[in-house]
Design a protein around this motif. Structure first.
Motif, PDB file in Angstrom:
ATOM      1  N   ASP A 154       0.904  -1.017   0.037  1.00  0.00           N
ATOM      2  CA  ASP A 154      -0.092   0.014   0.138  1.00  0.00           C
ATOM      3  C   ASP A 154       0.796   1.035   0.027  1.00  0.00           C
ATOM      4  N   ALA A 155       1.764   1.196  -0.854  1.00  0.00           N
ATOM      5  CA  ALA A 155       2.797   2.284  -0.935  1.00  0.00           C
ATOM      6  C   ALA A 155       2.820   3.159  -2.435  1.00  0.00           C
ATOM      7  N   GLU A 156       3.421   4.412  -2.214  1.00  0.00           N
ATOM      8  CA  GLU A 156       3.287   4.833  -3.551  1.00  0.00           C
ATOM      9  C   GLU A 156       4.812   5.433  -4.065  1.00  0.00           C
ATOM     10  N   LEU A 157       5.814   5.295  -3.179  1.00  0.00           N
ATOM     11  CA  LEU A 157       7.061   5.594  -3.738  1.00  0.00           C
ATOM     12  C   LEU A 157       8.012   4.356  -3.280  1.00  0.00           C
ATOM     13  N   VAL A 158       9.178   4.319  -4.056  1.00  0.00           N
ATOM     14  CA  VAL A 158      10.404   3.548  -3.809  1.00  0.00           C
ATOM     15  C   VAL A 158      11.678   4.339  -3.999  1.00  0.00           C
ATOM     16  N   ASP A 159      12.396   3.884  -3.068  1.00  0.00           N
ATOM     17  CA  ASP A 159      13.987   4.413  -3.159  1.00  0.00           C
ATOM     18  C   ASP A 159      14.821   3.435  -2.408  1.00  0.00           C
ATOM     19  N   MET A 160      15.913   3.786  -2.188  1.00  0.00           N
ATOM     20  CA  MET A 160      17.104   2.830  -1.757  1.00  0.00           C
ATOM     21  C   MET A 160      17.726   3.267  -0.343  1.00  0.00           C
ATOM     22  N   GLU A 161      17.200   4.224   0.494  1.00  0.00           N
ATOM     23  CA  GLU A 161      17.801   4.551   1.464  1.00  0.00           C
ATOM     24  C   GLU A 161      16.816   4.816   2.775  1.00  0.00           C
ATOM     25  N   THR A 162      15.474   5.337   2.615  1.00  0.00           N
ATOM     26  CA  THR A 162      14.835   5.657   3.588  1.00  0.00           C
ATOM     27  C   THR A 162      14.329   4.692   4.516  1.00  0.00           C
ATOM     28  N   GLY A 163      14.134   3.274   4.041  1.00  0.00           N
ATOM     29  CA  GLY A 163      13.692   2.412   5.177  1.00  0.00           C
ATOM     30  C   GLY A 163      14.950   2.096   6.122  1.00  0.00           C
ATOM     31  N   ALA A 164      16.315   2.461   5.483  1.00  0.00           N
ATOM     32  CA  ALA A 164      17.404   2.255   6.438  1.00  0.00           C
ATOM     33  C   ALA A 164      17.579   3.265   7.652  1.00  0.00           C
ATOM     34  N   VAL A 165      17.394   4.338   7.000  1.00  0.00           N
ATOM     35  CA  VAL A 165      17.451   5.479   8.055  1.00  0.00           C
ATOM     36  C   VAL A 165      16.374   5.390   9.046  1.00  0.00           C
ATOM     37  N   ALA A 166      15.382   5.138   8.455  1.00  0.00           N
ATOM     38  CA  ALA A 166      14.224   4.944   9.717  1.00  0.00           C
ATOM     39  C   ALA A 166      14.508   3.832  10.584  1.00  0.00           C
ATOM     40  N   GLN A 167      15.177   2.642  10.138  1.00  0.00           N
ATOM     41  CA  GLN A 167      15.453   1.717  11.080  1.00  0.00           C
ATOM     42  C   GLN A 167      16.552   2.063  12.020  1.00  0.00           C
ATOM     43  N   VAL A 168      17.669   2.978  11.424  1.00  0.00           N
ATOM     44  CA  VAL A 168      18.550   3.454  12.478  1.00  0.00           C
ATOM     45  C   VAL A 168      17.940   4.229  13.540  1.00  0.00           C
ATOM     46  N   ALA A 169      17.152   5.064  13.143  1.00  0.00           N
ATOM     47  CA  ALA A 169      16.337   6.033  14.129  1.00  0.00           C
ATOM     48  C   ALA A 169      15.598   5.250  15.018  1.00  0.00           C
ATOM     49  N   ALA A 170      14.863   4.204  14.642  1.00  0.00           N
ATOM     50  CA  ALA A 170      14.256   3.389  15.575  1.00  0.00           C
ATOM     51  C   ALA A 170      15.347   2.638  16.500  1.00  0.00           C
ATOM     52  N   MET A 171      16.412   2.162  16.001  1.00  0.00           N
ATOM     53  CA  MET A 171      17.441   1.640  17.179  1.00  0.00           C
ATOM     54  C   MET A 171      18.096   2.564  18.043  1.00  0.00           C
ATOM     55  N   HIS A 172      18.229   3.741  17.604  1.00  0.00           N
ATOM     56  CA  HIS A 172      18.593   4.694  18.513  1.00  0.00           C
ATOM     57  C   HIS A 172      17.565   5.468  19.402  1.00  0.00           C
ATOM     58  N   ASN A 173      16.289   4.865  19.163  1.00  0.00           N
ATOM     59  CA  ASN A 173      15.218   5.814  19.929  1.00  0.00           C
ATOM     60  C   ASN A 173      15.032   7.188  19.629  1.00  0.00           C
ATOM     61  N   ILE A 174      15.217   7.636  18.301  1.00  0.00           N
ATOM     62  CA  ILE A 174      14.988   9.104  18.039  1.00  0.00           C
ATOM     63  C   ILE A 174      14.131   9.108  16.880  1.00  0.00           C
TER      64      ILE A 174
END
Length: 219
Positions: A154-174
Motif C-alpha cells: 500500500d505504497a506510492e514511492l520506492v527508493d534505496m535509503e529511507t527504510g534504512a534511515v528509519a531503522q537506524v532512528a528506531a534503534m537509537h530511539n530517536i
C-alpha cells in the motif's frame, strides 16, 4: 530545538540543500556538511550507505534523522514532493516456496510476518501530500513489478535509503522524517527519466526540507 541530521544517497541531492551554506568536513570518509541548524551526510546509494550516513549523524549528536532526495513512483500520484508517512524495506524477509515474504526489517523472519512500517514524526507543517515509501537495494525498471509492490505494501514511492534511515532512528530511539520527490516512474524508461529529472526532484525535496528545518527550529 532538535539537532537535525539529513541523509541523501546522491551528491546531487546533497548539493541541492542550501548550496554553499555550511562547512564541509574534509576529514570524514564521505560527504559531510554542517551548519548551526543542520548536519548533512551523503555516503552513497543503498541501505548500507544510508545506514552509515545515518549512524554517523547520530554519533555526532543529531536527534532527528531526515531522509531527503528522489524516489520512484510506483503508485498513483503526481510527480512532486511528498511527506513520507511510513517506510518499509521491501527486500527484507524470508524466501519461501515460490514466494518472497517481507518482514519488518530487523525482526526474526520466521512464522507470520511482522509488517509494521517505521513511522515518522508528525508533519511539522509542510503543505505536502503524504506517501508511504518502500526501500530496497535495487532500481525498479519493471512497471508490472512496481505495481505489484505498490499493492503489496500500500505504497506510492520506492527508493534505496529511507527504510534504512528509519531503522537506524528506531534503534537509537530517536525520530525520523522524510521528504522525497519523484524522479522516475519505476518503469522501462525509468533510468532515462531519472537522469533527466534527478536535479529537479532533488531541488523540490531540498526546498521542502529547508522549510521543515526552519519550522522545527521554532519548536
Amino acid at each position: 530545538m532538535p539537532k537535525i541530521g539529513i541523509v541523501t544517497g546522491l551528491l546531487e541531492e546533497a548539493d541541492a540543500f542550501r548550496p554553499g551554506v555550511g562547512r564541509i568536513r574534509r576529514e570524514m570518509p564521505f560527504y559531510f556538511r554542517e551548519d548551526e541548524d543542520f548536519m548533512l551526510a551523503c555516503a552513497g546509494i543503498g541501505k548500507v550507505n544510508g545506514s552509515m550516513a545515518a549512524s554517523t549523524l547520530v554519533s555526532r549528536g543529531c536527534d532527528l534523522l531526515v531522509s531527503m532526495g528522489s524516489a520512484g513512483r510506483i503508485g498513483k500520484g503526481e510527480d512532486q514532493a511528498y511527506w513520507l508517512g511510513g517506510a518499509y524495506q521491501h527486500d527484507y524477509g524470508a524466501c519461501r516456496r515460490e514466494e518472497f515474504v517481507a518482514f519488518r526489517a530487523g525482526s526474526l523472519p520466521f512464522g507470520e510476518p511482522d509488517r509494521q512500517p517505521f513511522l515518522p514524526i508528525d508533519n511539522p507543517g509542510l503543505d505536502l501530500p503524504t506517501a508511504t515509501i518502500i526501500t530496497g537495494d535495487c532500481f525498479i525498471e519493471d512497471e508490472g513489478r512496481a505495481g505489484a509492490m505498490s499493492l503489496d505494501f500500500d505504497a506510492e514511492l520506492v527508493d534505496m535509503e529511507t527504510g534504512a534511515v528509519a531503522q537506524v532512528a528506531a534503534m537509537h530511539n530517536i525520530g525520523w522524517a522524510g521528504v522525497r520527490a519523484v524522479s522516475d516512474g519505476a518503469n522501462e524508461d525509468g533510468a532515462n527519466e531519472f537522469k533527466t529529472q534527478l536535479l529537479n526532484a532533488a531541488r523540490m525535496a531540498a526546498s521542502q526540507v529547508d522549510k521543515m528545518v526552519q519550522l522545527l527550529q521554532r519548536v
